[in-house]
Each structure stands twice: as structure tokens, then as C-alpha cells.
Enzyme design. Structure first.
Site, PDB file in Angstrom:
ATOM      1  N   SER A 250       0.838  -1.191   0.000  1.00 51.70           N
ATOM      2  CA  SER A 250       0.000   0.000   0.000  1.00 51.70           C
ATOM      3  C   SER A 250       0.880   1.250   0.000  1.00 51.70           C
ATOM      4  CB  SER A 250      -0.964  -0.040   1.194  1.00 51.70           C
ATOM      5  OG  SER A 250      -2.008   0.901   1.046  1.00 51.70           O
TER       6      SER A 250
ATOM      7  N   GLU B  31      -9.428  -5.208  -4.129  1.00 45.03           N
ATOM      8  CA  GLU B  31      -8.782  -4.321  -3.165  1.00 45.03           C
ATOM      9  C   GLU B  31      -9.770  -3.541  -2.303  1.00 45.03           C
ATOM     10  OE1 GLU B  31      -5.553  -3.771  -2.558  1.00 45.03           O
ATOM     11  OE2 GLU B  31      -4.431  -4.470  -4.296  1.00 45.03           O
TER      12      GLU B  31
ATOM     13  N   HIS C 254      -7.748  -5.680   0.106  1.00 45.18           N
ATOM     14  CA  HIS C 254      -6.539  -4.973   0.508  1.00 45.18           C
ATOM     15  C   HIS C 254      -6.002  -5.532   1.824  1.00 45.18           C
ATOM     16  CE1 HIS C 254      -3.955  -1.518  -0.120  1.00 45.18           C
ATOM     17  NE2 HIS C 254      -4.152  -1.083   1.109  1.00 45.18           N
TER      18      HIS C 254
END
Length: 501
Positions: free
Chosen positions: A182, A309, A405
């Protein structure tokens, strides 16, 4: 190194040395400045607990929280196998945590490096300045240097510490891989292109890189907003007069203000108000453009993203809701998403609601497509590049767990059995999960050691050069990187540019 250290007793053949300072506390006269080398200490320093985290308001499960007065925040942690006579130096993996450049730390349970160390690596995780302390744009003031991207400079300082000291822990300073997820992944991509980081690592791993970076105008605009909320002048002196706690509160208030104003543009949908700034000097351009120009062609790159995600942010309630077609159209307009992209997703997902289409589009826009373009840009510029996608999902009696995610991180670290991973992976791990995790750990270890994760490098992100993790059917699920070439064609009309005010 600034002095001798003593870590924890060996556990399963692995020694953990935690909370080693790599730079001076970045406060007082050093606040908003570049990191300074750590002064030497006398005797042996006990390093058996994680160091304090950077100023933030987040309280993450299993990790320390920041308390006002915590200043010795620039520390790192090392996991290394117990030394054996005649053992060669081991490859080194340096991990940069994510957290929207605003929160997070190296002490999160997901990032325990013991399993990767058992796979033959020396593992380093680090803290760096986040939020305004690390990424707020501070005007220069006389002789005081107030560089942008201070969080990235901290990361470079940690990599310099690794270069100078990791041999003492059994690591090879000439065989370093820097990895992140990320915000940490985009930090990795930035480091690949920064002059100050050249020569400090040989390989890079970027999971779910998020882009693009900020334009200076946006960073300056947000500084004025934070300063006004804190009740100080938007100058170095004014901002320095505000305590770290005051700037954390002010930053949270600014972000919440955007969240509550649906007509404040793209930042209202995802109110991340800090990030790397393409200032033209320390960071000359968005890493996507820099990689396309061949600025890091000598660095091997492994890219991964999850196939769903944005479902995580919907599950935890941290993203703005979209339930109607007008809201979906406004979202697309605010992000500059062409009508053809929405139309394409509707064709692929004919029965999907506006909410589902938004989640699919936003996840691909912010992470999936940006990650793919990093891989393609690096490959076309001559860089050796590997591409993978994490597609593992889980059904059951409770809510479905998507390939969302952060779900790939505990698998790659080998930490899926930790209680902290249960939300991300949907409960206790299954035998199949353990097998998947072992394969991902081996891929990281192989890449860090030799540059080979176990599959062929990508030429143009083609299907036969992409490793799909955890999917019984790699083509399952519309809008979740099914028919990847179709989605790539849809996004071909979209251009990433540094975020503007």
C-alpha cells in the site's frame, strides 16, 4: 552502529532484536528536518521491545499506540537465524509498512519477520515519520531545512543503517531487497527512483501500490488547511509551535471535513491528505513516469495486487458509500474516469449494483491498474519484472471474505495463524491456506536471494507471465481481474497524473 545491542533469546532458531534506533529523535531543533545519524551510546542496549510509533491517532490491534511525549520514533527491528560456523551472509529483506502515510508501524503482528527468517532471510522492519511530521509540506525558514518527503528520507536513513550494520546480524549488505504494501509499496516505488537511495538495494517488492503521488500545489494547500485547523500560521515557526498531538488532531479534522463534504472533489471519496510529493528535486516525478523513463532499470521488481482491493474499505466503513447511479457518475467524474470505463464494467458485470461497480472500479483505479502499469513501465524500460495477483477468497457461515486490501500480507509473511490475521483472512487458516502461505513465503525468499520468485518475468503483463495466488479458477469473478486483458484495454484511455488541489 551507534553501540552494542542485546536482543531477545532465540526462539525456534531465530533471534529478534527490536527497537534499534537508526536516527536521532526528529523533534525539537530537528523537527521537520532530515533525519540525523544516531549518537553513540555506552554499554549494551537492551533491544527486546518495539520502539515508539510515529505521532498518529490510530489504535491498531496488537500494536503500540502513540502517546504524546514519545519522540524516539526512528527505530528498526531485525530477525536473523542463529549464526552457524561457516554460514555465508544471508539475503536481506527490508519491510516498509503502509497506512495511508498517516498511521501504522513496524510493530503490527502481521509484520513479525520470524517465518521469513526461517526461510533464509535477515528481515528488517522499520518505523518512519507519518502524517504531517513525515509528509506535511513545511515552508523553508532561513537556515532551517524543511525538506518534503521526510518519511521517505527516514526510509533512506534506515537503508543506510542496513548497508553499514547488517553484516553484524548475518546479512549481506550487497543483497538487499526493499519491500512494502500500500503506502509502503508506493514508498518502495519512489525509493527506486530517488538519487539518495541508489545503491542501497538490489531488488524491490511492491504489493498494492497506490497512486499517484501528490503535486506540490496540493501538499501546500493541505498544509494551509491543517495550519488553520490547528490555529497557527502556515509557516515553519507557526507549525513548529503546534505540538505533534495538535497537528494529529488538526489533520484528522481536515480529513473528516473532506469526508463530510461530498462535493469537495476526489479527496472526499478517500480523504488521504498526506503522501509523497513530486517536488522535482528529492522526488522528481511520480514513480510511474520515472520507471517508464528507465530510472531504475537495474533494480529487479516484483509487483502484486489483490483482485478485490477496495472491498476492505467498504467492510470497515472507511469509504464513502455509493448506492445510486448519480453518485457513481459523480465519483467517476471526480476521479476523471472515462465514461467508457464505467460502460465496460457494466458490460462485464451486468447484474452489479452501483455500489459493486464503484468498489470494483475504485480498487482497480487506485491499486490494480496502477500496480500493473508500474510493472509494465519497468519491464518496457528494460527492468526485470515479475507480476502476481492475490485472488484467495473465503466463504462460510459468516460474511464472505474477499481478496481484499492487506489480505495478502500475512500470507507472504507466514503469519496467518496469528489471531490478528483472522479478520483479514476470514477465521482460522485452513490447510490450503497454510500451503498458499508457504508458497508465498518461498517466492519472497527466492526473489530476495536470487531474483527468481518461481515464475517467468513479465514482458507486457501477459497472462502467462502472471502468478495468481489462491484462486481455484484464475478467471473467476467479473470485475475482479477476470479477463485481465479486457480490463487493461478499458483503462488504456485513463492517464495517471500527480494529484492536484
Amino acid at each position: 552502529m551507534s553501540g552494542r545491542v542485546r536482543g531477545r533469546a532465540p526462539d525456534g532458531g531465530i533471534v529478534a532484536v527490536l527497537g534499534i534506533p537508526y536516527a536521532e529523535p526528529p523533534f525539537g531543533a530537528d523537527r521537520f528536518g532530515p533525519p540525523r545519524p544516531r549518537r553513540a551510546w555506552a554499554g549494551v542496549r537492551d533491544c527486546v521491545a518495539y520502539g515508539p510509533v510515529s505521532p498518529q491517532s490510530a489504535e491498531l490491534p496488537g500494536a503500540p499506540v502513540w502517546s504524546p511525549g514519545d519522540e524516539d520514533i526512528l527505530s528498526l527491528n531485525v530477525w536473523t537465524p542463529e549464526p552457524e560456523t561457516g554460514t555465508r551472509p544471508l539475503p536481506v529483506l527490508v519491510w516498509i509498512h503502509g497506512g495511508a502515510y498517516t498511521f501504522g508501524s513496524s510493530a503490527q503482528p502481521d509484520f513479525d519477520g520470524a517465518a521469513l527468517a526461517r526461510a533464509g532471510l535477515v528481515v528488517v522492519t522499520l518505523n518512519y515519520r507519518v502524517g504531517f511530521e513525515g509528509f506535511g509540506q513545511v515552508p523553508a525558514d532561513g537556515d532551517h531545512a524543511c525538506p518534503p518527503n521526510r518519511g521517505l528520507l527516514d526510509q533512506i536513513a534506515a537503508l543506510e543503517w542496513v548497508r553499514d550494520n547488517i553484516a553484524s546480524f548475518g546479512g549481506a549488505p550487497d543483497n538487499v531487497t526493499v519491500a512494502g504494501q500500500s503506502a509502503g509499496a508506493t514508498s518502495v516505488a519512489c525509493l527506486m527512483t530517488m538519487d539518495g537511495a541508489r545503491g542501497l538495494f538490489r531488488r524491490a517488492i511492491a504489493h498494492s501500490a497506490v497512486g499517484p503521488v501528490f503535486a506540490p500545489e496540493l501538499a501546500e494547500h493541505l498544509t494551509r488547511k491543517v495550519a488553520a485547523e490547528a490555529g497557527v500560521a502556515a509557516t515553519r515557526a507557526g507549525l513548529a509551535a503546534a505540538s505533534p498531538q495538535a497537528l494529529v488532531r488538526a489533520s484528522d479534522a481536515v480529513a473528516e471535513g473532506y469526508r463530510q463534504d461530498p462535493y469537495s472533489g476526489r479527496i472526499s471519496w478517500d480523504p488521504v491528505i498526506f503522501g509523497p510529493v513530486a517536488d522535482g528535486r528529492l522526488l522528481r516525478a511520480d514513480p510511474l513516469a520515472a520507471l517508464a523513463a528507465g530510472e531504475a532499470a537495474d533494480v529487479d521488481l516484483l509487483v502484486c495486487h489483490t483482485t478485490q482491493e477496495y472491498w476492505l474499505f467498504d467492510a470497515v466503513g472507511s469509504c464513502a458509500e455509493v448506492t445510486t447511479e448519480p453518485e457513481l457518475s459523480r465519483f467517476a467524474k471526480d476521479f476523471g474516469v472515462p465514461d467508457s470505463v464505467l460502460a465496460g464494467y457494466r458490460r462485464i458485470m451486468p447484474d452489479a449494483t452501483a455500489r459493486t461497480i464503484r468498489l470494483a472500479v475504485c480498487g482497480d483505479l487506485m491499486y490494480g491498474e496502477y500496480s500493473n502499469r508500474l510493472a509494465v513501465a519497468h519491464s518496457r524500460a528494460g527492468g526485470r519484472t515479475f507480476l502476481s495477483r492475490f485472488a484467495r477468497q473465503r466463504g462460510g457461515p459468516g460474511p464472505e471474505v474477499h481478496a481484499w486490501h492487506c489480505a495478502d500480507v500475512p500470507f507472504a509473511f507466514g503469519n496467518i495463524a496469528d489471531d490478528s490475521a483472522r479478520f483479514l483472512i476470514g477465521g482460522p487458516p485452513t490447510p490450503e491456506d497454510h500451503h498458499l502461505s508457504a508458497r508465498m513465503v518461498a517466492a519472497w525468499a527466492g526473489f530476495a536471494a536470487t531474483g527468481d520468485p518461481g515464475w517467468q518475468p513479465a514482458g507486457d503483463a501477459s497472462r502467462d507471465a502472471i502468478r495468481i495466488w489462491g484462486a481455484a479458477d484464475p478467471a473467476a469473478g467479473p470485475g475482479f481481474w477476470r479477463d485481465g486483458e479486457v480490463l487493461r484495454e478499458l483503462w488504456s484511455t485513463f492517464t495517471y497524473r500527480p494529484a492536484q488541489p
